[in-house]
Design a protein around this motif. Structure first.
Motif, short mmCIF file in Angstrom:
data_model
loop_
_atom_site.label_atom_id
_atom_site.label_comp_id
_atom_site.label_asym_id
_atom_site.label_seq_id
_atom_site.Cartn_x
_atom_site.Cartn_y
_atom_site.Cartn_z
N GLU A 44 0.84 -1.21 0.00
CA GLU A 44 0.00 0.00 0.00
C GLU A 44 0.87 1.25 0.00
O GLU A 44 0.60 2.21 -0.73
N ASN A 45 1.91 1.25 0.83
CA ASN A 45 2.83 2.40 0.87
C ASN A 45 3.54 2.58 -0.47
O ASN A 45 3.72 3.71 -0.93
N LEU A 46 3.92 1.47 -1.10
CA LEU A 46 4.56 1.53 -2.41
C LEU A 46 3.60 2.12 -3.44
O LEU A 46 3.99 2.98 -4.23
N ARG A 47 2.36 1.67 -3.43
CA ARG A 47 1.37 2.17 -4.38
C ARG A 47 1.18 3.68 -4.19
O ARG A 47 1.19 4.44 -5.16
N ASN A 48 1.04 4.12 -2.95
CA ASN A 48 0.86 5.55 -2.68
C ASN A 48 2.08 6.36 -3.12
O ASN A 48 1.95 7.43 -3.72
N LEU A 49 3.26 5.84 -2.84
CA LEU A 49 4.49 6.54 -3.24
C LEU A 49 4.60 6.60 -4.76
O LEU A 49 5.00 7.63 -5.31
N ALA A 50 4.24 5.53 -5.43
CA ALA A 50 4.31 5.52 -6.90
C ALA A 50 3.42 6.60 -7.48
O ALA A 50 3.81 7.32 -8.41
N TYR A 51 2.21 6.76 -6.93
CA TYR A 51 1.31 7.82 -7.40
C TYR A 51 1.92 9.19 -7.12
O TYR A 51 1.84 10.10 -7.97
#
Length: 194
Positions: free
Chosen positions: A70-77
């Protein structure tokens, strides 16, 4: 791999392509952040290599891995948004520099950008975002190591897929047809109307 991780893997590939684009690299050189963006590229490649293992951990119910994804997904955005800002700023800088190209500015290419207070504020805001993203990315790399997520190479992936149960679309032997029930229902419906 679930759809979300498949999408995340594809999204990371797009980010990696954008980080390697000529326009972004030129902008990064002018802003003095080219080495940092190259470092990000390496970190994102390292993260991308562990997505298969992270997906397995998430399917196994590992809450830490789920939070990491989830943190990776948010950071990618957020990185994508930052790259969009870079692109916008680069286009604005180029459009402002072309019409005002005086002899002094040709000798001092950065003179138009330093004297503009809006550009200075934008640079401060951008640098703050860059530092935040860098910290979050470093944190994800640290968490990746703590969670012991393994990088998949070609051989591991093939071996790993052999041990995973493949989804089946075959009909089990005990499957019972509803053909008789359908016929009875149709007969009841057609008799009921008479």
């Amino acid at each position: 791999m679930p759809i979300a991780e498949l999408f995340l893997g594809a999204f990371l590939q797009v980010l990696l392509e954008r980080l390697a684009s000529r326009e972004l690299l030129n902008f990064a050189r002018r802003e003095g952040i080219d080495k940092l963006l190259k470092k990000w590229e390496g970190m994102l490649i390292s993260i991308n290599l562990v997505l298969d293992d992270a997906e397995d951990g998430q399917l196994a119910g590992n809450v830490g891995v789920k939070l990491w994804l989830e943190n990776l997904r948010n950071l990618a955005y957020d990185i994508e948004d930052l790259l969009d800002e870079f692109t916008t700023k680069s286009a604005k800088d180029e459009s402002k520099a072309k019409p005002r190209a005086s002899k002094a500015c040709l000798l001092l290419p950065s003179c138009g950008f330093i004297l503009n207070p809006c550009a200075f504020m934008f640079d401060c805001k951008m640098r703050s975002k860059i530092e935040e993203m860098d910290g979050r990315l470093k944190n994800l790399i640290t968490q990746k190591d703590i969670l012991k997520l393994r990088e998949a190479n070609g051989n591991q992936s093939a071996d790993h897929r052999q041990h995973k149960p493949l989804p089946t679309t075959s009909v089990p032997e005990y499957f019972v047809s509803r053909k008789d029930e359908k016929g009875e229902i149709l007969e009841l419906l057609t008799r009921g109307g008479r």
